[in-house]
Design a protein around this motif. Structure first.
Motif, PDB file in Angstrom:
ATOM      1  N   VAL A  98       0.817  -1.219   0.000  1.00 39.74           N
ATOM      2  CA  VAL A  98       0.000   0.000   0.000  1.00 39.74           C
ATOM      3  C   VAL A  98       0.848   1.265   0.000  1.00 39.74           C
ATOM      4  N   THR A  99       2.119   1.140   0.352  1.00 41.20           N
ATOM      5  CA  THR A  99       2.959   2.343   0.426  1.00 41.20           C
ATOM      6  C   THR A  99       3.160   2.989  -0.945  1.00 41.20           C
ATOM      7  N   VAL A 100       2.933   2.244  -2.021  1.00 41.93           N
ATOM      8  CA  VAL A 100       3.108   2.842  -3.357  1.00 41.93           C
ATOM      9  C   VAL A 100       2.006   3.854  -3.651  1.00 41.93           C
ATOM     10  N   TYR A 101       0.964   3.875  -2.808  1.00 43.60           N
ATOM     11  CA  TYR A 101      -0.128   4.835  -2.984  1.00 43.60           C
ATOM     12  C   TYR A 101      -0.080   5.955  -1.948  1.00 43.60           C
ATOM     13  N   GLN A 102       0.996   6.030  -1.167  1.00 40.83           N
ATOM     14  CA  GLN A 102       1.070   7.066  -0.140  1.00 40.83           C
ATOM     15  C   GLN A 102       1.126   8.452  -0.780  1.00 40.83           C
ATOM     16  N   PRO A 103       0.252   9.370  -0.342  1.00 39.42           N
ATOM     17  CA  PRO A 103       0.216  10.712  -0.945  1.00 39.42           C
ATOM     18  C   PRO A 103       1.528  11.474  -0.793  1.00 39.42           C
ATOM     19  N   PHE A 104       1.846  12.244  -1.822  1.00 33.86           N
ATOM     20  CA  PHE A 104       2.970  13.175  -1.843  1.00 33.86           C
ATOM     21  C   PHE A 104       4.349  12.515  -1.759  1.00 33.86           C
ATOM     22  N   VAL A 105       4.410  11.214  -1.979  1.00 34.93           N
ATOM     23  CA  VAL A 105       5.706  10.539  -2.020  1.00 34.93           C
ATOM     24  C   VAL A 105       6.180  10.504  -3.468  1.00 34.93           C
ATOM     25  N   PRO A 106       7.387  10.958  -3.754  1.00 32.19           N
ATOM     26  CA  PRO A 106       7.876  10.957  -5.140  1.00 32.19           C
ATOM     27  C   PRO A 106       7.819   9.564  -5.762  1.00 32.19           C
ATOM     28  N   GLY A 107       7.286   9.496  -6.988  1.00 33.89           N
ATOM     29  CA  GLY A 107       7.209   8.222  -7.700  1.00 33.89           C
ATOM     30  C   GLY A 107       6.059   7.326  -7.281  1.00 33.89           C
ATOM     31  N   ASN A 108       5.128   7.848  -6.482  1.00 29.36           N
ATOM     32  CA  ASN A 108       3.994   7.002  -6.091  1.00 29.36           C
ATOM     33  C   ASN A 108       3.082   6.737  -7.299  1.00 29.36           C
ATOM     34  N   GLU A 109       2.120   5.833  -7.104  1.00 26.52           N
ATOM     35  CA  GLU A 109       1.255   5.418  -8.206  1.00 26.52           C
ATOM     36  C   GLU A 109      -0.120   6.071  -8.155  1.00 26.52           C
ATOM     37  N   ILE A 110      -0.197   7.192  -7.468  1.00 29.07           N
ATOM     38  CA  ILE A 110      -1.474   7.896  -7.320  1.00 29.07           C
ATOM     39  C   ILE A 110      -1.835   8.636  -8.607  1.00 29.07           C
ATOM     40  N   VAL A 111      -3.120   8.609  -8.941  1.00 27.07           N
ATOM     41  CA  VAL A 111      -3.629   9.419 -10.049  1.00 27.07           C
ATOM     42  C   VAL A 111      -3.504  10.890  -9.672  1.00 27.07           C
ATOM     43  N   LYS A 112      -2.901  11.687 -10.551  1.00 26.10           N
ATOM     44  CA  LYS A 112      -2.636  13.097 -10.246  1.00 26.10           C
ATOM     45  C   LYS A 112      -3.714  13.999 -10.854  1.00 26.10           C
ATOM     46  N   ASN A 113      -4.258  14.884 -10.030  1.00 30.16           N
ATOM     47  CA  ASN A 113      -5.226  15.884 -10.491  1.00 30.16           C
ATOM     48  C   ASN A 113      -5.361  16.958  -9.423  1.00 30.16           C
ATOM     49  N   LYS A 114      -5.128  18.175  -9.768  1.00 31.97           N
ATOM     50  CA  LYS A 114      -5.301  19.253  -8.802  1.00 31.97           C
ATOM     51  C   LYS A 114      -6.785  19.576  -8.697  1.00 31.97           C
ATOM     52  N   ALA A 115      -7.273  19.777  -7.468  1.00 28.56           N
ATOM     53  CA  ALA A 115      -8.697  20.000  -7.259  1.00 28.56           C
ATOM     54  C   ALA A 115      -8.993  21.475  -7.002  1.00 28.56           C
ATOM     55  N   SER A 116     -10.213  21.862  -7.294  1.00 30.25           N
ATOM     56  CA  SER A 116     -10.647  23.233  -6.991  1.00 30.25           C
ATOM     57  C   SER A 116     -10.788  23.424  -5.482  1.00 30.25           C
ATOM     58  N   LEU A 117     -11.051  22.323  -4.755  1.00 31.35           N
ATOM     59  CA  LEU A 117     -11.120  22.370  -3.299  1.00 31.35           C
ATOM     60  C   LEU A 117      -9.713  22.208  -2.728  1.00 31.35           C
ATOM     61  N   GLN A 118      -9.279  23.116  -1.893  1.00 35.04           N
ATOM     62  CA  GLN A 118      -7.979  23.011  -1.239  1.00 35.04           C
ATOM     63  C   GLN A 118      -8.172  23.198   0.269  1.00 35.04           C
ATOM     64  N   LEU A 119      -7.956  22.135   1.021  1.00 33.96           N
ATOM     65  CA  LEU A 119      -8.092  22.167   2.473  1.00 33.96           C
ATOM     66  C   LEU A 119      -6.743  22.538   3.090  1.00 33.96           C
ATOM     67  N   THR A 120      -6.764  23.400   4.083  1.00 31.06           N
ATOM     68  CA  THR A 120      -5.507  23.852   4.693  1.00 31.06           C
ATOM     69  C   THR A 120      -5.417  23.567   6.185  1.00 31.06           C
ATOM     70  N   GLU A 121      -6.553  23.454   6.840  1.00 34.79           N
ATOM     71  CA  GLU A 121      -6.548  23.178   8.276  1.00 34.79           C
ATOM     72  C   GLU A 121      -7.745  22.313   8.634  1.00 34.79           C
ATOM     73  N   SER A 122      -7.758  21.814   9.878  1.00 29.26           N
ATOM     74  CA  SER A 122      -8.813  20.883  10.317  1.00 29.26           C
ATOM     75  C   SER A 122      -9.001  19.768   9.282  1.00 29.26           C
ATOM     76  N   LEU A 123      -7.888  19.161   8.887  1.00 34.24           N
ATOM     77  CA  LEU A 123      -7.942  18.117   7.860  1.00 34.24           C
ATOM     78  C   LEU A 123      -8.692  16.899   8.395  1.00 34.24           C
ATOM     79  N   PRO A 124      -9.686  16.393   7.660  1.00 26.67           N
ATOM     80  CA  PRO A 124     -10.410  15.197   8.095  1.00 26.67           C
ATOM     81  C   PRO A 124      -9.469  14.011   8.279  1.00 26.67           C
ATOM     82  N   ARG A 125      -9.713  13.255   9.333  1.00 23.54           N
ATOM     83  CA  ARG A 125      -8.961  12.022   9.571  1.00 23.54           C
ATOM     84  C   ARG A 125      -9.638  10.902   8.791  1.00 23.54           C
TER      85      ARG A 125
END
Length: 380
Positions: A98-125
């Motif tokens: 599962v570590t190959v899908y870890q967010p923001f890790v260089p070379g991960n296998e996550i589908v990349k797309n920038k969203a119009s929603l950008q959360l900065t605080e009180s990030l949901p667990r």
């Protein structure tokens, strides 16, 4: 008298060593070796005693003794041989990293797309089933600030379905991504005064699979139900080879087992194959057997997990009622076993949770669901 004392000493020494070895093997889960652990010192003791009394001086007697000990060792070795053969047969869910899908890790296998929603605080667990992790990890990389979110013990973690529900009920997470809850999980929530708020965010096929060399390519829904009810027990009864069907199941409260229970309706499911497993304290517990790809095996899971994450070429997915579980057939509704998967909360006070869910349901979020490899709730 001297020989008697020697024999007793040898017997005592072998017994102590054997019991110590047997205890250590039991603790380490090597129960399949127990017969062999006791048979070897018995054979050694018999050989020593026979040698002391010069019973092995003739070739004929030595041959007879070797023959008897060989048969005893062969019988004791049957269980270890069966165990190691079984362990050599691959499991469908082996080698999932599962570590190959870890967010923001260089070379991960996550589908990349920038969203119009950008959360900065009180990030949901977040938490969820393994099969959902590539999806909600992609949501995180699109909407969360860059940071470290390891898949275990972090704000964005991954669990099996039962643990994800437990974490939600305990209030340890705000939002989970899973299949629908079992009756037991709903009861646990009610007991804590909670109600699951379930938002469908995509659709997925529930699939059945067999070894790729199995000649069966299709089962009817009725045949599936009869197999898991224990009414059909041989592949010959559904057009296959004359072999008993090994119909594996999943542990209670897992997403796929809950889906099977809903599929079966009021029809009782036969008892799941189980195996003895050594617990951490050396005791024995019985657990549902993990699927192994025997040539006569039948298993079930969700399409994305088997095709996108595992990619096991030694299995094949079966058509149901003549319809293959393809993305197209899920979208057009022809594949009969399609279920929704959910973003689920249970009374969280984090206002960003609803913002995230609303974004997932937006055209942008649903496009990401499709890009990851799932089927969106509606076509976009």
């Amino acid at each position: 008298m001297l020989k008697f004392i020697q024999i007793v000493s040898i017997l005592f020494g072998l017994s102590v060593v054997t019991l110590m070895v047997a205890f250590m093997i039991t603790l380490s889960g090597g129960l399949h070796l127990i017969n062999l652990v006791f048979t070897i010192p018995v054979c050694l003791f018999v050989w020593i005693v026979c040698s002391m009394f010069k019973w092995t001086n003739t070739k004929k007697r030595r041959g007879l003794l070797f023959g008897v000990m060989g048969i005893a060792l062969l019988i004791a070795a049957i269980k270890p041989i069966q165990h190691y053969y079984k362990m050599s047969i691959p499991t469908v869910d082996a080698e999932i990293d599962v570590t190959v899908y870890q967010p923001f890790v260089p070379g991960n296998e996550i589908v990349k797309n920038k969203a119009s929603l950008q959360l900065t605080e009180s990030l949901p667990r977040l938490d969820g089933a393994t099969a959902m992790y590539p999806l909600y990890a992609a949501f995180v990389e699109a909407t969360y600030p860059k940071g470290e979110y390891p898949p275990y013990n972090s704000r964005v973690q991954v669990s099996r379905t039962p643990e994800a529900y437990q974490n939600l009920i305990a209030g340890d997470v705000d939002l989970i991504f899973v299949a629908a809850p079992s009756i037991s999980q709903e009861w646990q929530a009610e007991k804590e005064g909670l109600t699951f708020d379930m938002t469908p965010i995509g659709r997925e096929a529930f699939v059945f699979f067999v070894h790729r060399k199995n000649k069966i390519d299709n089962l009817t829904l009725e045949q599936v139900k009869k197999i898991y009810a224990g009414e059909i027990t041989n592949w010959r009864e559904v057009g296959g080879e004359d072999e008993a069907i090994r119909a594996f199941q999943r542990p209670a409260d897992s997403g796929s087992q809950t889906t099977l229970e809903k599929l079966m309706g009021n029809t009782p499911i036969m008892e799941a194959p189980t195996e003895d497993v050594a617990s951490g304290m050396g005791g024995i517990i019985r657990e549902v057997s993990q699927y192994r790809n025997y040539k006569n095996a039948l298993g079930f899971t969700f399409r994305y997990y088997s095709t996108e994450m595992v990619g096991n070429k030694k299995i094949k997915l079966l058509s149901i009622d003549g319809v293959a579980p393809t993305k197209e057939n899920i979208q057009n509704g022809t594949y009969p076993l399609v279920s929704e998967f959910y973003a689920i909360t249970a009374g969280t006070e984090n206002q960003n949770v609803q913002k995230l869910i609303d974004w997932i349901l937006s055209e942008e979020g649903q496009a990401m669901v499709e890009k990851v490899g799932y089927v969106p709730v509606e076509n976009h």
